[in-house]
Design a protein around this motif. Structure first.
Motif: not given
Length: 366
Positions: A199-200, A202, A237, A240-241, A260, A271, A274-275, A296
């Motif tokens: 989580q969170r 990058e 997830f 997340c980026t 990903f 997910f 997420c990005r 997402c």
């Protein structure tokens, strides 16, 4: 008498506070680790990490550069009495662990932190890593025995081949971790990992630097859950980026780089928020069945969502790419999603797809 007995019971129920061990790059004072004024030198850590740390202990690393420090961690905490290894900003920033590594020879170089198969119930937080082949490694165990209760928080890696390379970890948490300028994979879950929360975090392969992108290896991925006989299970997830995973000078005709990636032996994947931005092929390249995407975003990839089995997308955005969603698998349900500014198609199905793609309450614009 009754008050004394109740007080005794209450105190016994409190967790026993462990030892605080203070560490600096160089020794200070009596160098026994009892305080910052008497800090233990980093060179003396091996004995503590191999087993002297006990449940509830904290190993505190103060500001400074720890050159060529390698931490091999075999200590075992307990559920509710975890061992904590923590970087402390004493005015000079979070501690920085530096190694010897070059993007010109990415498969050679130093390792910063290794968790042996005996490690359990440990938290690693507040550290920076630079110039390592791998920053954090949990290698596969010979018998598949799992490490339980590892937690990684606020770890920042830059100039690495792999940020995290993890196997045989159960009840694993990664939170607020960042990997920048990697040549291969930022977060790699190799085998035998179960009940994993990311989580969170990058992953930024190049930070948009075209010179770095000329040096990345084949198949650069941000978050990679690999296929293995000891399957990975239960991944979430959240927020997340993954961005800038490109290798434009790969020799093969098919140039791949994904945000990903989850291989098909994995199960129980979701997910949330997420990005994926500016990855050479897919933002999300997902092979196992039953994956759920909620809220997402994928933009600026070649194919934003690349799906190989049945999946569900809810309230997602896909835009500014060649293809919004590509399917080569079973039924894909798309609910309340937006597709915008896509050069080829909003949704494309491969000839080998076995199920339809259905859209409900979606927006498609150009």
């Amino acid at each position: 008498m009754r008050f004394v007995m109740l007080a005794t019971v209450f105190l016994a129920a409190l967790p026993c506070r462990g030892l605080d061990l203070h560490v600096l790059p160089e020794a200070a004072g009596a160098s026994d680790g009892s305080s910052w004024e008497h800090a233990l030198p980093a060179a003396a850590l091996a004995d503590w990490l191999s087993g002297r740390l006990q449940p509830g202990d904290r190993l505190l690393l103060g500001s400074g550069e720890y050159s060529r420090l390698k931490m091999v961690i075999a200590a075992r905490g307990q559920s509710g009495r975890e061992i904590v290894i923590e970087g402390v900003d004493r005015g000079g920033g979070q501690p920085l662990i530096t190694g010897v590594w070059s993007e010109h020879q990415p498969d050679k170089g130093s390792l910063a932190v290794e968790f042996t198969p005996s490690a359990a119930h440990l938290t690693l937080r507040g550290l920076r890593f630079r110039d390592h082949q791998t920053a954090v490694l949990a290698p596969g165990s010979k018998d598949g025995a799992a490490r339980s209760g590892l937690r990684f928080e606020n770890l920042d890696s830059t100039r690495v081949r792999h940020g995290f390379y993890l196997s045989d970890c159960h009840d694993l948490v990664l939170e607020n971790c960042r990997v920048r300028r990697c040549t291969k994979h930022a977060f790699r879950f190799e085998s035998g990992c179960e009940k994993v929360t990311v989580q969170r975090c990058e992953a930024d392969c190049s930070e948009g630097d075209p010179a770095w992108e000329k040096l990345t290896e084949s198949l650069p991925f941000g978050f990679f859950v690999n296929g293995s006989p000891r399957a990975n299970r239960g991944f979430t997830f959240a927020a997340c980026t993954a961005r800038n995973h490109l290798m434009p000078h790969q020799k093969s005709r098919y140039k791949n780089g994904d945000g990903f990636v989850v291989e098909d032996t994995t199960s129980g994947v979701a997910f949330h928020r997420c990005r994926a931005f500016r990855n050479q092929d897919a933002g999300f390249d997902i092979k196992p069945p039953g994956v759920v995407f909620k809220n997402c975003i994928a933009a600026g990839n070649s194919r934003n969502f690349r799906l190989w089995s049945n999946a569900t997308l809810e309230n997602c955005f896909s835009g500014f790419a060649s293809t919004g969603l590509w399917s080569n698998g079973g039924i894909v349900e798309i609910k309340r999603c937006t597709f915008f500014a896509l050069n080829n198609a909003a949704v494309q199905t491969d000839d080998h797809a076995t199920g339809p793609v259905t859209l409900s309450d979606c927006l498609i614009g150009q």
